[in-house]
Design a protein around this motif. Structure first.
Motif, mmCIF file in Angstrom:
data_model
loop_
_atom_site.group_PDB
_atom_site.id
_atom_site.type_symbol
_atom_site.label_atom_id
_atom_site.label_comp_id
_atom_site.label_asym_id
_atom_site.label_seq_id
_atom_site.Cartn_x
_atom_site.Cartn_y
_atom_site.Cartn_z
ATOM 1 N N ALA A 33 49.714 31.306 -59.781
ATOM 2 C CA ALA A 33 50.169 31.690 -58.349
ATOM 3 C C ALA A 33 51.634 31.863 -58.657
ATOM 4 C CB ALA A 33 49.935 30.323 -57.623
ATOM 5 N N ARG A 34 52.403 31.110 -59.548
ATOM 6 C CA ARG A 34 53.720 31.483 -59.683
ATOM 7 C C ARG A 34 54.089 32.761 -60.072
ATOM 8 N NH1 ARG A 34 53.313 26.568 -62.175
ATOM 9 N NH2 ARG A 34 53.732 24.520 -60.653
ATOM 10 N N ARG A 35 53.113 33.194 -60.868
ATOM 11 C CA ARG A 35 53.343 34.522 -61.436
ATOM 12 C C ARG A 35 53.185 35.479 -60.327
ATOM 13 N NH1 ARG A 35 49.547 35.119 -66.750
ATOM 14 N NH2 ARG A 35 50.703 33.694 -68.082
ATOM 15 N N ARG A 36 52.283 35.138 -59.347
ATOM 16 C CA ARG A 36 51.879 36.227 -58.186
ATOM 17 C C ARG A 36 53.298 36.129 -57.198
ATOM 18 N NH1 ARG A 36 46.331 34.556 -58.073
ATOM 19 N NH2 ARG A 36 45.208 36.031 -59.226
ATOM 20 N N ALA A 48 47.181 38.381 -51.013
ATOM 21 C CA ALA A 48 47.352 37.600 -52.174
ATOM 22 C C ALA A 48 48.422 36.732 -52.483
ATOM 23 C CB ALA A 48 47.325 38.937 -53.270
ATOM 24 N N VAL A 49 49.402 37.001 -51.536
ATOM 25 C CA VAL A 49 50.741 36.203 -51.345
ATOM 26 C C VAL A 49 50.354 34.869 -50.702
ATOM 27 C CG1 VAL A 49 52.880 35.712 -50.529
ATOM 28 C CG2 VAL A 49 52.272 38.009 -51.515
ATOM 29 N N PHE A 50 49.412 35.063 -49.519
ATOM 30 C CA PHE A 50 48.892 33.546 -48.796
ATOM 31 C C PHE A 50 47.957 32.967 -49.764
ATOM 32 C CE2 PHE A 50 48.680 36.227 -44.419
ATOM 33 C CZ PHE A 50 50.034 36.333 -44.614
ATOM 34 N N ASN A 51 47.173 33.297 -50.652
ATOM 35 C CA ASN A 51 46.407 32.829 -51.699
ATOM 36 C C ASN A 51 47.093 32.081 -52.873
ATOM 37 O OD1 ASN A 51 44.081 33.559 -50.478
ATOM 38 N ND2 ASN A 51 43.713 35.149 -51.622
ATOM 39 N N ALA A 52 48.432 32.719 -53.257
ATOM 40 C CA ALA A 52 49.129 32.206 -54.317
ATOM 41 C C ALA A 52 49.898 30.797 -53.547
ATOM 42 C CB ALA A 52 50.031 32.935 -54.728
ATOM 43 N N LEU A 53 50.195 30.961 -52.204
ATOM 44 C CA LEU A 53 50.935 29.946 -51.447
ATOM 45 C C LEU A 53 50.226 28.739 -51.343
ATOM 46 C CD1 LEU A 53 53.016 32.007 -49.257
ATOM 47 C CD2 LEU A 53 53.969 30.763 -50.948
ATOM 48 N N GLN A 54 48.824 29.062 -50.975
ATOM 49 C CA GLN A 54 47.777 28.203 -50.647
ATOM 50 C C GLN A 54 47.711 27.017 -51.968
ATOM 51 O OE1 GLN A 54 43.922 29.401 -49.551
ATOM 52 N NE2 GLN A 54 43.441 27.204 -48.905
ATOM 53 N N VAL A 110 59.554 35.339 -45.448
ATOM 54 C CA VAL A 110 58.093 34.532 -44.948
ATOM 55 C C VAL A 110 58.186 32.962 -45.221
ATOM 56 C CG1 VAL A 110 55.598 34.420 -45.382
ATOM 57 C CG2 VAL A 110 56.979 36.693 -45.748
ATOM 58 N N LEU A 111 58.110 32.387 -44.075
ATOM 59 C CA LEU A 111 58.173 30.885 -44.012
ATOM 60 C C LEU A 111 56.905 30.381 -44.483
ATOM 61 C CD1 LEU A 111 60.227 30.368 -40.571
ATOM 62 C CD2 LEU A 111 60.959 30.522 -42.698
ATOM 63 N N VAL A 112 56.672 29.248 -45.027
ATOM 64 C CA VAL A 112 55.597 28.466 -45.158
ATOM 65 C C VAL A 112 55.659 26.995 -45.504
ATOM 66 C CG1 VAL A 112 56.118 28.892 -47.776
ATOM 67 C CG2 VAL A 112 53.529 28.439 -47.028
ATOM 68 N N HIS A 113 54.655 26.541 -44.714
ATOM 69 C CA HIS A 113 54.528 25.013 -44.996
ATOM 70 C C HIS A 113 52.973 24.760 -45.129
ATOM 71 C CE1 HIS A 113 53.950 24.547 -40.645
ATOM 72 N NE2 HIS A 113 53.316 23.437 -40.789
ATOM 73 N N ASN A 114 52.825 23.429 -45.701
ATOM 74 C CA ASN A 114 51.588 23.266 -45.874
ATOM 75 C C ASN A 114 51.138 22.021 -44.665
ATOM 76 O OD1 ASN A 114 53.171 21.277 -47.038
ATOM 77 N ND2 ASN A 114 51.262 19.937 -47.965
ATOM 78 N N VAL A 150 49.552 26.533 -44.744
ATOM 79 C CA VAL A 150 48.352 26.514 -45.759
ATOM 80 C C VAL A 150 47.624 25.215 -45.706
ATOM 81 C CG1 VAL A 150 49.270 28.242 -47.252
ATOM 82 C CG2 VAL A 150 49.700 25.924 -47.779
ATOM 83 N N GLY A 151 46.435 24.958 -45.973
ATOM 84 C CA GLY A 151 45.690 23.810 -45.964
ATOM 85 C C GLY A 151 44.561 24.060 -46.952
ATOM 86 N N PHE A 152 43.983 22.910 -47.371
ATOM 87 C CA PHE A 152 42.729 23.424 -48.114
ATOM 88 C C PHE A 152 41.715 24.136 -47.492
ATOM 89 C CE2 PHE A 152 42.448 18.950 -47.366
ATOM 90 C CZ PHE A 152 41.129 18.708 -46.584
ATOM 91 N N GLU A 153 41.779 24.190 -46.258
ATOM 92 C CA GLU A 153 40.516 24.832 -45.382
ATOM 93 C C GLU A 153 41.015 26.201 -45.112
ATOM 94 O OE1 GLU A 153 39.978 22.603 -41.569
ATOM 95 O OE2 GLU A 153 39.700 20.726 -42.702
ATOM 96 N N GLY A 154 42.027 26.757 -45.526
ATOM 97 C CA GLY A 154 42.571 28.023 -45.289
ATOM 98 C C GLY A 154 43.855 28.203 -45.160
ATOM 99 N N THR A 155 44.213 29.314 -44.589
ATOM 100 C CA THR A 155 45.591 29.534 -44.272
ATOM 101 C C THR A 155 45.522 30.211 -42.744
ATOM 102 O OG1 THR A 155 45.367 31.909 -45.012
ATOM 103 C CG2 THR A 155 46.251 30.431 -46.524
#
Length: 164
Positions: A33-36, A48-54, A110-114, A150-155
């Protein structure tokens, strides 16, 4: 002992030649994920970015807020974690978000939080801080492209849901 990854037959696939524990597997997933999210990678494929962040944020026990900093061609400059909070909230300071974006000369973010609960549905507080951050970033001509939860249920994507 380091786990050896062997490239699979199809691009983006790997073979692990020995048995691995779930902890080792998660470590490998986070490494990929860090590579992506590596400098120079394009944001052409948001999924792909969302999956890496998740992968990076989904198993935290507390809320973590960060952002992907992008250049003017929407290539990744860096992913940074800015704030850590409690099990259901993180204090986010617009001044610090703008400061971090300016320090890397970002043109867009792109902001992100879990959500440690696993449910990525945006809360009213999530909507409010997104509005405040968008205003602050607009002041210094940095585009807010998305806010991903992001959460384990998706994004959940503010941009895809028409919230930006």
């Amino acid at each position: 002992m380091a786990i050896q990854l062997i490239a699979g037959e199809l691009p983006g696939t790997y073979v692990v030649p020995e048995a691995v524990t779930d902890t080792e597997l998660m470590r490998l997933a986070k490494m990929l994920a860090r590579r992506r999210l590596k400098r120079g990678r394009s944001m052409e494929n948001p999924d792909a970015v969302f999956n890496a962040l998740q992968t990076l944020l989904m198993d935290y026990e507390r809320e973590v807020f960060g952002m992907v900093l992008l250049d003017n061609r929407h290539r990744i400059i860096e992913f940074v974690e800015l704030f850590q909070g409690t099990i259901n909230t993180a204090s986010v300071y617009p001044r610090e978000v703008v400061k971090a974006a300016l320090a890397q000369n970002a043109a867009a973010v792109v902001l992100v939080h879990n959500h440690p609960s696993g449910d990525p549905e945006p809360s009213s507080a999530d909507r409010q801080i997104t509005d405040r951050l968008q205003q602050a970033l607009n002041t210094v001509e940095i585009r807010l492209l998305d806010h991903v939860i992001v959460g384990f249920e998706g994004t959940a994507s503010f941009a895809e849901d028409g919230l930006l």
